[in-house]
Write a protein that holds these residues in place. Structure first.
Motif, PDB file in Angstrom:
ATOM      1  N   UNK A 154      18.021  30.546  -5.085  1.00 48.97           N
ATOM      2  CA  UNK A 154      16.603  30.252  -5.340  1.00 48.97           C
ATOM      3  C   UNK A 154      15.785  31.517  -5.050  1.00 48.97           C
ATOM      4  N   UNK A 155      14.745  31.732  -5.824  1.00 52.10           N
ATOM      5  CA  UNK A 155      13.730  32.722  -5.472  1.00 52.10           C
ATOM      6  C   UNK A 155      12.713  32.000  -4.588  1.00 52.10           C
ATOM      7  N   UNK A 156      12.552  32.438  -3.345  1.00 51.79           N
ATOM      8  CA  UNK A 156      11.638  31.766  -2.405  1.00 51.79           C
ATOM      9  C   UNK A 156      10.276  31.584  -3.066  1.00 51.79           C
ATOM     10  N   UNK A 157       9.774  30.328  -3.072  1.00 49.43           N
ATOM     11  CA  UNK A 157       8.578  30.065  -3.876  1.00 49.43           C
ATOM     12  C   UNK A 157       7.446  29.349  -3.148  1.00 49.43           C
ATOM     13  N   UNK A 158       7.530  29.223  -1.816  1.00 51.95           N
ATOM     14  CA  UNK A 158       6.461  28.516  -1.102  1.00 51.95           C
ATOM     15  C   UNK A 158       5.572  29.452  -0.280  1.00 51.95           C
ATOM     16  N   UNK A 159       5.642  30.764  -0.545  1.00 50.56           N
ATOM     17  CA  UNK A 159       4.689  31.669   0.085  1.00 50.56           C
ATOM     18  C   UNK A 159       5.278  32.848   0.823  1.00 50.56           C
ATOM     19  N   UNK A 160       6.566  32.788   1.180  1.00 53.12           N
ATOM     20  CA  UNK A 160       7.162  33.887   1.953  1.00 53.12           C
ATOM     21  C   UNK A 160       7.043  35.219   1.219  1.00 53.12           C
ATOM     22  N   UNK A 161       7.371  35.255  -0.060  1.00 53.91           N
ATOM     23  CA  UNK A 161       7.379  36.520  -0.797  1.00 53.91           C
ATOM     24  C   UNK A 161       5.970  37.076  -0.991  1.00 53.91           C
ATOM     25  N   UNK A 162       4.968  36.203  -0.895  1.00 53.24           N
ATOM     26  CA  UNK A 162       3.571  36.642  -1.011  1.00 53.24           C
ATOM     27  C   UNK A 162       2.985  37.066   0.352  1.00 53.24           C
ATOM     28  N   UNK A 163       3.373  36.361   1.423  1.00 49.91           N
ATOM     29  CA  UNK A 163       2.734  36.595   2.731  1.00 49.91           C
ATOM     30  C   UNK A 163       3.508  37.543   3.632  1.00 49.91           C
ATOM     31  N   UNK A 164       4.841  37.507   3.545  1.00 48.79           N
ATOM     32  CA  UNK A 164       5.662  38.305   4.471  1.00 48.79           C
ATOM     33  C   UNK A 164       5.415  39.811   4.347  1.00 48.79           C
ATOM     34  N   UNK A 165       5.263  40.384   3.131  1.00 42.98           N
ATOM     35  CA  UNK A 165       5.056  41.837   3.037  1.00 42.98           C
ATOM     36  C   UNK A 165       3.841  42.345   3.800  1.00 42.98           C
ATOM     37  N   UNK A 166       2.753  41.570   3.826  1.00 41.53           N
ATOM     38  CA  UNK A 166       1.561  42.041   4.540  1.00 41.53           C
ATOM     39  C   UNK A 166       1.711  41.886   6.052  1.00 41.53           C
TER      40      UNK A 166
END
Length: 276
Positions: A154-166
């Motif tokens: 799965x491509x993580x789709x509940x926010x990790x890929x958007x929030x973790x980098x910052x």
């Protein structure tokens, strides 16, 4: 207080403005079910609207914080879309489903009150989605983290890929998400995922209490404003962020809280603020 199947709201100290929101499926390591995704935004909204609540501590009951999305939930999402022979309609339904699950986690950011995560045991997959949407994160030394979705195809789709980098930096986020590797509390601190690490859960609970009570004693207008402005500033240029906070304070600054804070400092006493 409303009863939930997957959560509990607890006020550990009477008259305290710190409320505990607990993931409460300990026998299943607090895996996230369909019920969780409908209950979580409701619970956060009820705390947001509660004038007695100033700060929320989010924890897991039992030995783990959260082991990720319940595989039964995952199977039901997949099977509900495998019946249709129309790929377009099937895809549209799945997209709508994912957007609904995302919205349940984003409820943490919509909540005006600060949410502090206390992480012990496993914090896997969907658990990372949850904590990256919280405002402050503490953990125990033996807490175990993994951005696990890649291992479930799965491509993580509940926010990790958007929030973790910052939170941890782009390069670190990419490495953690592509490998799915496990890491513990001390590394989470080095990465910046958590701001404090404790030797035991008891020590962490006490640390959470002290920090939460400290924030809860401050002006609720200033606290909710600080969260709101910081959250919005992530999406803005510096000039836009400065303009936004100027507009915010032009509406909120001239409050009774300001007068109370100034007079309390002058009189060397603790300020007392009205409920929000």
């Amino acid at each position: 207080m409303e009863k939930y199947k997957t959560l509990e709201i607890v006020q550990k100290t009477p008259n305290s403005s710190v409320f505990h929101l607990n993931l409460n499926r300990p026998s299943l390591r607090n895996a996230l079910s369909r019920d969780f995704f409908s209950e979580f935004p409701k619970a956060l909204s009820s705390l947001d609207q509660n004038p007695n609540a100033n700060v929320i501590i989010l924890s897991g009951v039992g030995d783990h914080f959260c082991s990720g999305i319940d595989l039964k939930t995952l199977n039901s999402i997949i099977s509900s879309d495998s019946q249709s022979h129309d790929r377009g309609r099937s895809g549209e339904r799945l997209r709508r489903e994912i957007k609904g699950l995302q919205d349940s986690i984003t409820a943490l950011e919509r909540c005006r009150k600060p949410v502090i995560a206390g992480i012990h045991g496993a914090c896997i997959g969907g658990g990372i989605d949850i904590v990256t949407a919280c405002d402050i994160r503490f953990c125990t030394e033996d807490a175990l983290f993994s951005v696990k979705e890649v291992d479930l195809a799965i491509t993580a789709d509940l926010g990790t890929l958007q929030r973790l980098p910052s939170i941890v930096g782009y390069g670190n986020a990419m490495e953690l998400a592509l490998t799915g590797r496990r890491f513990t509390g001390p590394e989470a601190k080095v990465l910046g995922l958590v701001s404090r690490v404790f030797g035991s859960k008891n020590d962490m609970d006490e640390g959470l209490r002290l920090v939460a009570e400290g924030i809860a004693a401050k002006s609720p207008l200033a606290v909710t404003g600080t969260k709101a402005v910081l959250r919005r500033s992530r999406e803005m240029t510096l000039d836009q962020g400065l303009d936004y906070v100027a507009t915010w304070n032009s509406a909120m600054l001239l409050s009774d809280d300001l007068m109370e804070a100034v007079s309390a400092q002058a009189q060397k006493r603790k300020p007392v603020f009205a409920k929000l």
